[in-house]
Design a protein around this motif. Structure first.
Motif, PDB file in Angstrom:
ATOM      1  N   SER A 108       0.835  -1.199   0.000  1.00 56.18           N
ATOM      2  CA  SER A 108       0.000   0.000   0.000  1.00 56.18           C
ATOM      3  C   SER A 108       0.870   1.249   0.000  1.00 56.18           C
ATOM      4  CB  SER A 108      -0.930   0.014   1.213  1.00 56.18           C
ATOM      5  OG  SER A 108      -0.181   0.032   2.418  1.00 56.18           O
ATOM      6  N   VAL A 109       0.257   2.357  -0.397  1.00 58.68           N
ATOM      7  CA  VAL A 109       0.923   3.652  -0.439  1.00 58.68           C
ATOM      8  C   VAL A 109       0.005   4.670   0.218  1.00 58.68           C
ATOM      9  CG1 VAL A 109       1.887   5.462  -1.916  1.00 58.68           C
ATOM     10  CG2 VAL A 109       2.045   3.064  -2.625  1.00 58.68           C
ATOM     11  N   VAL A 110       0.555   5.504   1.093  1.00 55.54           N
ATOM     12  CA  VAL A 110      -0.237   6.574   1.703  1.00 55.54           C
ATOM     13  C   VAL A 110       0.284   7.903   1.173  1.00 55.54           C
ATOM     14  CG1 VAL A 110      -0.923   7.715   3.837  1.00 55.54           C
ATOM     15  CG2 VAL A 110      -0.712   5.228   3.781  1.00 55.54           C
ATOM     16  N   LEU A 111      -0.581   8.652   0.492  1.00 50.71           N
ATOM     17  CA  LEU A 111      -0.250   9.979  -0.014  1.00 50.71           C
ATOM     18  C   LEU A 111      -1.186  10.969   0.663  1.00 50.71           C
ATOM     19  CD1 LEU A 111       0.073   9.216  -3.840  1.00 50.71           C
ATOM     20  CD2 LEU A 111       1.912   9.452  -2.182  1.00 50.71           C
ATOM     21  N   ASP A 112      -0.642  11.715   1.612  1.00 49.94           N
ATOM     22  CA  ASP A 112      -1.453  12.640   2.390  1.00 49.94           C
ATOM     23  C   ASP A 112      -2.596  11.861   3.055  1.00 49.94           C
ATOM     24  OD1 ASP A 112      -2.249  14.974   3.540  1.00 49.94           O
ATOM     25  OD2 ASP A 112      -2.910  15.960   1.718  1.00 49.94           O
ATOM     26  N   GLU A 113      -3.852  12.135   2.664  1.00 47.60           N
ATOM     27  CA  GLU A 113      -4.984  11.446   3.290  1.00 47.60           C
ATOM     28  C   GLU A 113      -5.504  10.287   2.441  1.00 47.60           C
ATOM     29  OE1 GLU A 113      -7.894  14.393   4.094  1.00 47.60           O
ATOM     30  OE2 GLU A 113      -6.730  15.351   5.691  1.00 47.60           O
ATOM     31  N   ILE A 114      -4.842   9.981   1.346  1.00 46.86           N
ATOM     32  CA  ILE A 114      -5.310   8.932   0.440  1.00 46.86           C
ATOM     33  C   ILE A 114      -4.436   7.688   0.569  1.00 46.86           C
ATOM     34  CG2 ILE A 114      -5.539   8.281  -1.993  1.00 46.86           C
ATOM     35  CD1 ILE A 114      -6.405  11.080  -2.600  1.00 46.86           C
ATOM     36  N   THR A 115      -5.082   6.537   0.654  1.00 47.04           N
ATOM     37  CA  THR A 115      -4.377   5.260   0.677  1.00 47.04           C
ATOM     38  C   THR A 115      -4.585   4.548  -0.651  1.00 47.04           C
ATOM     39  OG1 THR A 115      -4.582   4.985   3.067  1.00 47.04           O
ATOM     40  CG2 THR A 115      -4.200   2.993   1.779  1.00 47.04           C
ATOM     41  N   LEU A 116      -3.497   4.152  -1.289  1.00 50.42           N
ATOM     42  CA  LEU A 116      -3.559   3.361  -2.515  1.00 50.42           C
ATOM     43  C   LEU A 116      -3.203   1.921  -2.172  1.00 50.42           C
ATOM     44  CD1 LEU A 116      -1.672   5.732  -5.000  1.00 50.42           C
ATOM     45  CD2 LEU A 116      -4.147   5.487  -4.709  1.00 50.42           C
ATOM     46  N   LYS A 117      -4.032   1.001  -2.579  1.00 54.98           N
ATOM     47  CA  LYS A 117      -3.789  -0.423  -2.312  1.00 54.98           C
ATOM     48  C   LYS A 117      -3.451  -1.113  -3.623  1.00 54.98           C
ATOM     49  CE  LYS A 117      -6.071  -4.533  -0.335  1.00 54.98           C
ATOM     50  NZ  LYS A 117      -5.070  -4.791   0.712  1.00 54.98           N
ATOM     51  N   TYR A 118      -2.385  -1.915  -3.609  1.00 58.57           N
ATOM     52  CA  TYR A 118      -2.003  -2.645  -4.814  1.00 58.57           C
ATOM     53  C   TYR A 118      -2.661  -4.017  -4.790  1.00 58.57           C
ATOM     54  CZ  TYR A 118       0.720  -4.415  -8.702  1.00 58.57           C
ATOM     55  OH  TYR A 118       1.097  -4.923  -9.917  1.00 58.57           O
ATOM     56  N   VAL A 119      -3.422  -4.314  -5.833  1.00 58.82           N
ATOM     57  CA  VAL A 119      -4.145  -5.587  -5.921  1.00 58.82           C
ATOM     58  C   VAL A 119      -3.667  -6.331  -7.161  1.00 58.82           C
ATOM     59  CG1 VAL A 119      -6.394  -6.698  -6.160  1.00 58.82           C
ATOM     60  CG2 VAL A 119      -6.167  -4.639  -4.761  1.00 58.82           C
ATOM     61  N   LEU A 120      -3.252  -7.574  -6.968  1.00 59.13           N
ATOM     62  CA  LEU A 120      -2.807  -8.407  -8.081  1.00 59.13           C
ATOM     63  C   LEU A 120      -3.990  -9.210  -8.592  1.00 59.13           C
ATOM     64  CD1 LEU A 120      -0.239  -9.116  -9.646  1.00 59.13           C
ATOM     65  CD2 LEU A 120       0.100 -11.021  -8.069  1.00 59.13           C
ATOM     66  N   THR A 121      -4.396  -8.946  -9.827  1.00 61.31           N
ATOM     67  CA  THR A 121      -5.514  -9.651 -10.437  1.00 61.31           C
ATOM     68  C   THR A 121      -4.971 -10.788 -11.301  1.00 61.31           C
ATOM     69  OG1 THR A 121      -5.553  -8.214 -12.386  1.00 61.31           O
ATOM     70  CG2 THR A 121      -6.837  -7.506 -10.472  1.00 61.31           C
ATOM     71  N   ASP A 122      -5.884 -11.496 -11.985  1.00 58.73           N
ATOM     72  CA  ASP A 122      -5.460 -12.604 -12.846  1.00 58.73           C
ATOM     73  C   ASP A 122      -4.568 -12.132 -13.987  1.00 58.73           C
ATOM     74  OD1 ASP A 122      -6.854 -14.378 -11.310  1.00 58.73           O
ATOM     75  OD2 ASP A 122      -8.659 -14.322 -12.544  1.00 58.73           O
ATOM     76  N   SER A 123      -4.909 -10.969 -14.549  1.00 58.54           N
ATOM     77  CA  SER A 123      -4.188 -10.497 -15.727  1.00 58.54           C
ATOM     78  C   SER A 123      -3.019  -9.575 -15.371  1.00 58.54           C
ATOM     79  CB  SER A 123      -5.146  -9.763 -16.671  1.00 58.54           C
ATOM     80  OG  SER A 123      -5.789  -8.695 -15.979  1.00 58.54           O
TER      81      SER A 123
END
Length: 226
Positions: A108-123
């Motif tokens: 995950s990445v936190v930029l100020d008040e936003i959290t970005l989550k990395y999700v690995l899908t099938d493709s």
């Protein structure tokens, strides 16, 4: 305009754990790159967005953020997220802009008040903006679209190239069910087939609209109570 540089981000695994995060945010990065002979090469030319209207970047520019790696370690530094290229960029101590080529090493990445989550899908893998956490997460996919410049025509002025921010696409995510796009009530039968009646009653009672981020937050928070 600074040259965008790509770097294979194997060295992200090296970045500081919680105990070292109080130090200068880029301490030792360049030395680590040189010591390990990690290859650095110019990114594709012209990728500066200099003559394009609008910005594809979340927050428009760099902010101090935090990266959590899937080995449990952390990195803190100047970061920005490109919604057009769908990648994460950061600065080294020389002020050079680097892009992450192995985002699968990031949780995950936190930029100020936003959290970005990395999700690995099938493709492929993808960064999503996390709106609700828990057993079921509400995730939003943000994208910027590039629009080509248009030449002048009779009675019509020329228009420059520009970025257009698209409306978010919302997903519910769990380790068991993966990503499910939240389009309508039927989307939820994949997630909770045994709770269709209860969910239906909640949707009706709360007048949930699948086009409303506020309503979807309320819905996923409710699902986490079932």
């Amino acid at each position: 305009m600074k040259t965008i540089i790509s770097v294979v981000v194997v060295f992200f695994v090296f970045f500081f754990n919680t105990a070292t995060m109080a130090q200068s945010y880029m301490a030792g990065v360049d030395e680590f790159i040189e010591y390990n002979n990690i290859n650095m090469a110019n990114a594709q030319s012209g990728n500066t967005y200099e003559d394009i209207e609008g910005s594809p970047f979340l927050y428009g520019d760099f902010v101090v953020g935090q990266v959590k790696l899937n080995n449990g370690k952390y990195y803190k530094g100047e970061l920005r997220y490109d919604n057009y290229k769908q990648n994460l960029e950061f600065k080294n101590e020389k002020g050079e802009v680097l892009e992450v080529l192995t985002p699968e090493k990031i949780t995950s990445v936190v930029l100020d008040e936003i959290t970005l989550k990395y999700v690995l899908t099938d493709s492929q893998g993808q960064f999503f903006r996390q709106l609700v956490g828990g057993g079921y997460s509400l995730l939003a996919l943000d994208e910027a679209e590039y629009q080509d410049p248009k030449p002048a025509r009779p009675y019509v002025e020329a228009t420059p190239a520009k970025f257009i921010v698209k409306s978010p696409v919302y997903f519910i995510f769990s380790a068991a069910d993966g990503l499910v796009e939240l389009k309508n009530k039927k989307s939820l039968t994949t997630v909770y087939p045994e709770k269709v009646k209860e969910i239906g009653n909640f949707l009706k009672r709360e007048k949930i609209k699948f086009t409303s981020q506020e309503d979807l937050v309320k819905l996923v928070e409710y699902l986490n109570t079932l």
